[in-house]
Design an enzyme around this catalytic site. Structure first.
Site, mmCIF file in Angstrom:
data_model
loop_
_atom_site.group_PDB
_atom_site.id
_atom_site.type_symbol
_atom_site.label_atom_id
_atom_site.label_comp_id
_atom_site.label_asym_id
_atom_site.label_seq_id
_atom_site.Cartn_x
_atom_site.Cartn_y
_atom_site.Cartn_z
ATOM 1 C CG ASN A 61 -0.503 -0.300 2.496
ATOM 2 O OD1 ASN A 61 0.479 -1.006 2.648
ATOM 3 N ND2 ASN A 61 -1.160 0.233 3.511
ATOM 4 C CB ALA A 65 -0.499 14.203 2.753
ATOM 5 C CB SER A 66 -4.535 14.080 -0.762
ATOM 6 O OG SER A 66 -5.850 14.013 -1.260
ATOM 7 C CE1 TYR A 67 -4.507 11.052 5.781
ATOM 8 C CE2 TYR A 67 -6.511 10.216 6.779
ATOM 9 C CZ TYR A 67 -5.256 10.781 6.911
ATOM 10 O OH TYR A 67 -4.761 11.069 8.150
ATOM 11 C CB CYS A 72 -5.317 -1.332 -1.733
ATOM 12 S SG CYS A 72 -6.660 -0.618 -0.793
ATOM 13 C CD GLU A 74 -5.232 -5.967 -1.338
ATOM 14 O OE1 GLU A 74 -4.720 -4.828 -1.241
ATOM 15 O OE2 GLU A 74 -5.930 -6.461 -0.447
HETATM 16 N N1 THU Z 1 -5.324 -1.515 2.389
HETATM 17 C C1 THU Z 1 -4.762 -2.324 1.463
HETATM 18 O O1 THU Z 1 -3.620 -2.121 1.031
HETATM 19 N N2 THU Z 1 -5.497 -3.375 1.011
HETATM 20 C C2 THU Z 1 -6.773 -3.641 1.405
HETATM 21 O O2 THU Z 1 -7.425 -4.474 0.801
HETATM 22 C C3 THU Z 1 -7.338 -2.950 2.564
HETATM 23 C C4 THU Z 1 -6.661 -1.684 2.916
HETATM 24 C C5 THU Z 1 -4.550 -0.355 2.846
HETATM 25 C C6 THU Z 1 -5.082 0.953 2.357
HETATM 26 C C7 THU Z 1 -4.561 1.908 3.402
HETATM 27 O O3 THU Z 1 -3.243 2.271 3.059
HETATM 28 C C8 THU Z 1 -4.509 1.064 4.655
HETATM 29 O O4 THU Z 1 -4.573 -0.288 4.239
HETATM 30 C C9 THU Z 1 -5.649 1.335 5.617
HETATM 31 O O5 THU Z 1 -6.882 1.279 4.995
#
Ligand code: THU
Length: 160
Positions: A61, A65-67, A72, A74
């Site tokens: 992941n 900073a801009s969420y 992710c 995947e």
């Molecule tokens: N996140 C992933 O990388 N994969 C997922 O399927 C769930 C969430 C990450 C996104 C974010 O950087 C952090 O986990 C919290 O949501």
């Protein structure tokens, strides 16, 4: 009329119990997890994609900073696989997560957006993609197809 959807999946007590190919893939996901950029959530996710040609493409992941601008693990991995090896079928994806805030003892579940992103490739290649899920250690879940965890998915057939 009522219809029912049920799924079957395998549960392994630990990574060591996985078959060799799955074990190696999950190890790559663990390594990828270590390079996650997750300073905002402290939730570090690693993904490793195994292709039919034997190549492994990893992702983790990448927060921002801009969420909502982050991505992710995947999708970082599967998009990189599509970019680098277009047309090569995907066999499986291993996913693992850890947190700086608590012990992640349950297998990490891919978010809905990632399920949608991954099922695109499963439907394109007309071959199931298996999914391996693990927390930081402990039980590993193996799901045989993306369609098991995203039933009734939206797909290209709606766009004719
Ligand atoms: N996140 C992933 O990388 N994969 C997922 O399927 C769930 C969430 C990450 C996104 C974010 O950087 C952090 O986990 C919290 O949501």
């Amino acid at each position: 009329m009522k219809k029912q959807i049920t799924i079957e999946y395998e549960v392994y007590p630990s990574i060591e119990k996985l078959a060799e190919e799955d074990l190696q893939l999950m190890k790559q996901a663990v390594l990828a997890r270590g390079n996650a950029y997750a300073p905002y959530s402290n939730f570090h996710v690693g993904a490793a994609v195994l292709l039919e040609n034997g190549e492994v493409v990893i992702g983790n992941n990448q927060e921002n900073a801009s969420y909502p601008s982050g991505l992710c693990a995947e999708r970082v991995a599967i998009f990189q696989a599509g970019a680098k090896f277009p047309g090569v079928a995907i066999k499986s994806v291993a996913i693992t997560a850890t947190s700086k805030n608590y012990a992640v003892e349950e297998p990490a579940a891919p978010c809905g957006n990632c399920r949608q992103a991954m099922i695109e490739y499963e439907q394109k290649q007309k071959q199931p993609i298996s999914i391996l899920l693990m927390g930081e250690k402990g039980e590993v879940i193996k799901i045989n197809s993306l369609s098991d965890i995203l039933p009734l998915a939206f797909n290209s057939s709606f766009l004719e």
